[in-house]
Design an enzyme around this catalytic site. Structure first.
Site, PDB file in Angstrom:
ATOM      1  N   TYR A  46     -10.815   7.821  -9.003  1.00  0.00           N
ATOM      2  CA  TYR A  46     -10.255   8.323  -7.763  1.00  0.00           C
ATOM      3  C   TYR A  46      -9.770   9.859  -7.739  1.00  0.00           C
ATOM      4  CZ  TYR A  46      -9.404   3.198  -7.673  1.00  0.00           C
ATOM      5  OH  TYR A  46      -9.341   1.734  -7.988  1.00  0.00           O
TER       6      TYR A  46
ATOM      7  N   TYR B 273      -1.899  -0.305 -11.766  1.00  0.00           N
ATOM      8  CA  TYR B 273      -3.680  -0.128 -12.055  1.00  0.00           C
ATOM      9  C   TYR B 273      -3.913   0.899 -13.313  1.00  0.00           C
ATOM     10  CZ  TYR B 273      -2.846  -1.733  -7.247  1.00  0.00           C
ATOM     11  OH  TYR B 273      -2.533  -2.461  -6.199  1.00  0.00           O
TER      12      TYR B 273
ATOM     13  N   CYS C  58     -16.436   8.565 -24.420  1.00  0.00           N
ATOM     14  CA  CYS C  58     -17.647   9.186 -24.719  1.00  0.00           C
ATOM     15  C   CYS C  58     -18.193   9.662 -22.953  1.00  0.00           C
ATOM     16  CB  CYS C  58     -18.612   8.513 -25.556  1.00  0.00           C
ATOM     17  SG  CYS C  58     -19.159   9.422 -26.798  1.00  0.00           S
TER      18      CYS C  58
ATOM     19  N   GLY D 271       0.685  -1.372   0.162  1.00  0.00           N
ATOM     20  CA  GLY D 271      -0.068  -0.099  -0.028  1.00  0.00           C
ATOM     21  C   GLY D 271       0.899   1.295   0.113  1.00  0.00           C
TER      22      GLY D 271
HETATM   23  N1  LLP Z   1      -2.258  -6.562  -0.616  1.00  0.00           N
HETATM   24  C1  LLP Z   1      -3.456  -6.541  -0.614  1.00  0.00           C
HETATM   25  C2  LLP Z   1      -4.220  -7.383   0.361  1.00  0.00           C
HETATM   26  C3  LLP Z   1      -4.093  -5.608  -1.436  1.00  0.00           C
HETATM   27  O1  LLP Z   1      -5.404  -5.609  -1.454  1.00  0.00           O
HETATM   28  C4  LLP Z   1      -3.430  -4.602  -2.269  1.00  0.00           C
HETATM   29  C5  LLP Z   1      -4.156  -3.671  -2.891  1.00  0.00           C
HETATM   30  C6  LLP Z   1      -1.961  -4.946  -2.193  1.00  0.00           C
HETATM   31  C7  LLP Z   1      -1.377  -5.779  -1.284  1.00  0.00           C
HETATM   32  C8  LLP Z   1      -1.371  -4.004  -2.948  1.00  0.00           C
HETATM   33  O2  LLP Z   1      -1.362  -2.498  -2.604  1.00  0.00           O
HETATM   34  P1  LLP Z   1      -0.455  -1.419  -3.592  1.00  0.00           P
HETATM   35  O3  LLP Z   1       1.032  -1.592  -2.770  1.00  0.00           O
HETATM   36  O4  LLP Z   1      -0.415  -1.807  -4.805  1.00  0.00           O
HETATM   37  O5  LLP Z   1      -0.905  -0.130  -3.129  1.00  0.00           O
HETATM   38  N2  LLP Z   1      -7.097   0.240  -8.028  1.00  0.00           N
HETATM   39  C9  LLP Z   1      -6.833   1.079  -7.034  1.00  0.00           C
HETATM   40  C10 LLP Z   1      -5.802   0.520  -6.008  1.00  0.00           C
HETATM   41  C11 LLP Z   1      -6.482  -0.883  -5.237  1.00  0.00           C
HETATM   42  C12 LLP Z   1      -5.408  -1.621  -4.365  1.00  0.00           C
HETATM   43  C13 LLP Z   1      -6.185  -3.053  -3.966  1.00  0.00           C
HETATM   44  N3  LLP Z   1      -5.462  -3.784  -3.202  1.00  0.00           N
HETATM   45  C14 LLP Z   1      -5.746   2.408  -7.534  1.00  0.00           C
HETATM   46  O6  LLP Z   1      -5.807   2.359  -8.683  1.00  0.00           O
HETATM   47  O7  LLP Z   1      -5.503   3.118  -6.760  1.00  0.00           O
END
Ligand code: LLP
Length: 449
Positions: free
Chosen positions: A344, A400, A372, A258
């Site tokens: 977002y 993403y 569109c 995250g």
């Molecule tokens: N672990 C779990 C259980 C997760 O649900 C996620 C992301 C990660 C790790 C990795 O998170 P990261 O390091 O990539 O932030 N579509 C959204 C982001 C959704 C994230 C979902 N889970 C966006 O475009 O900001």
């Protein structure tokens, strides 16, 4: 908090891929390739992934975690996954977090070792659980009691002992967009703190399950370290409770991913190395204070590894100015290849890839997509003095974008190219119009006689 040591160098603290340069003609280069040549050769829109930025991002995590005795970085595949990415993640000895049968299948086809795969998700089906266990020794991150029972049954039918982590709702909220928080008390992901003991106790009673430990992921695009420190303390409390009340000792603790990246000047994320070191240190202290032995530590970043490595190249089409003064630069992609601004309200940074040295415009304008929908705006306010035919680069699109892209307006998805040291290779082909109608079927009664 003291200033993070790597805040100036970790890729997640920089807007551009680390290999980006501008030549004397004002051309933007990435991975040793002229972006103008990439656009000519592969067309636009084009997702470009800079391998060196990924390598540096992974090294930043490994460097930070090196103060901890036993750790593993899992790459969160949902950020960006394809066969080549699986291979790269494997070559870097990372684990892989998958959340669907499709992601698992991709990993399998790439020959990714099962024992480094972690299966997430709040509604894993029987078929997904079986697919994981049949593939091999994957770890299942159990989200709820109903899934626990299903997993115990599936594992027992397959004659397997499934390795299990429990996903905890820690009640910790990072400062991020509401849609991508996951650690708050009313989260749809995980088991409340008060029910974890019951879940572990139940799991320990099943022959077909092997309980490894706990997992908590508090959200995404989180800029600060503090919520992760709080998360570590809460998980240590839970570990202490499990030891006292069930004589169960954690073997593995997964503190999630995250960590944010810098999309624009207003983002100021802690560097990946400082983040990892900070989290590792907190886990060591929290466990030692409670006289608990240290579990293996897992972190699972996605965005902070692949996000900064990506840029999207768009060709400018028509530009216009309305009588009220609003100015629009329309490009040949938009919300279908990058749904993040409309989803977002994400803010991105752009550069002119063919005239990067061009002075800024005096009036702001918007870079808009071609889809569109009025909300299809890539950057609401930019001073980029772009005209028809120019090439625009949008930074920070490695995570993403590809993974959330759609065929909206029946648009084929762009190609994705991996660049390093002057070589550029397609890792995902551009879709064609034939791909768009590939699964269409027409009922025979619609044919004219
Ligand atoms: N672990 C779990 C259980 C997760 O649900 C996620 C992301 C990660 C790790 C990795 O998170 P990261 O390091 O990539 O932030 N579509 C959204 C982001 C959704 C994230 C979902 N889970 C966006 O475009 O900001």
């Amino acid at each position: 908090m003291t200033a993070p040591r790597d805040s100036a160098t970790a890729p997640n603290t920089q807007i551009r891929p680390i290999s980006c340069q501008v030549d004397t003609q004002g051309h933007l280069w990435v991975g040793g390739c002229d972006s103008n040549e990439l656009a000519k050769q592969f067309g636009t829109p084009l997702w470009v992934i800079d391998e060196q930025t990924i390598l540096d991002g992974v090294s930043a995590y490994k460097d930070g975690l090196s103060i901890y005795p036993n750790w593993q970085v899992l790459y969160a595949g949902k950020a960006f996954l394809c066969l080549a990415m699986c291979k790269l993640v494997d070559m870097l000895d990372l684990g892989l977090d998958v959340v669907s049968e499709g992601e698992l299948f991709t990993a399998k086809q790439a020959g990714f070792p099962a024992d480094r795969i972690y299966m997430h998700g709040n509604n894993k089906s029987e078929s997904e659980l079986s697919a994981g266990l049949i593939y091999g020794d994957v770890t299942i991150v159990v989200d709820n009691f109903s899934e626990l029972e299903l997993l115990a049954k599936v594992a027992s039918q397959l004659g397997k002992k499934a390795r299990v982590l429990f996903r905890v709702i820690p009640g910790v909220e990072p400062d991020t967009h509401q849609h991508i928080k996951t650690g708050q008390h009313d989260s749809k992901f995980g088991i409340p703190l008060t029910q974890i003991k019951t879940a572990v106790e139940k799991a320990l009673s099943y022959e077909s399950l092997d309980v490894e430990g706990l997992h908590a992921h508090i959200g995404s695009q989180a800029q600060k370290l503090e919520p992760y420190l709080e998360n570590a303390e809460i998980l240590a409390d839970l570990a202490e409770q499990l030891k006292k009340e069930l004589s169960f000792e954690l073997r593995t603790l997964d503190v999630g991913g995250g960590l944010a990246i810098k999309y624009s000047g207003s983002d100021d994320p802690v560097g990946a190395s400082s983040w990892a070191r900070g989290v590792a240190k907190q886990v060591i202290e929290a466990f030692e204070r409670r006289s608990l032995s240290l579990p293996r530590l897992l972190v699972e970043p996605g965005r902070s590894i692949v996000g900064p490595s990506g840029l999207t190249l768009y060709r400018v089409g028509h530009c216009k100015e309305l009588p009220g003064g609003a100015k629009f630069i329309a490009v040949d992609g938009g919300m279908a290849d990058n749904p993040r601004p409309i989803t977002y309200q994400s803010i991105y940074t752009a550069a002119l890839a063919n005239r990067a040295d061009c002075p800024p415009a005096t009036e702001p304008r918007s870079i808009v997509g071609k889809y569109c929908e009025s909300g299809d705006i890539i950057i609401k306010e930019t001073y980029l003095d772009a005209n028809s035919g120019d090439l625009i680069a949008i930074f920070g699109t490695g995570a993403y974008n590809f993974s959330m892209a759609s065929n909206y307006n029946r648009s084929p998805r762009p190609a994705c190219v991996l660049v390093k040291d002057g070589s550029a290779e397609i890792i995902v082909e551009r879709e064609s119009n034939d791909d768009i109608i590939r699964n269409d079927r027409v009922p025979s009664r619609f044919s004219r006689k």
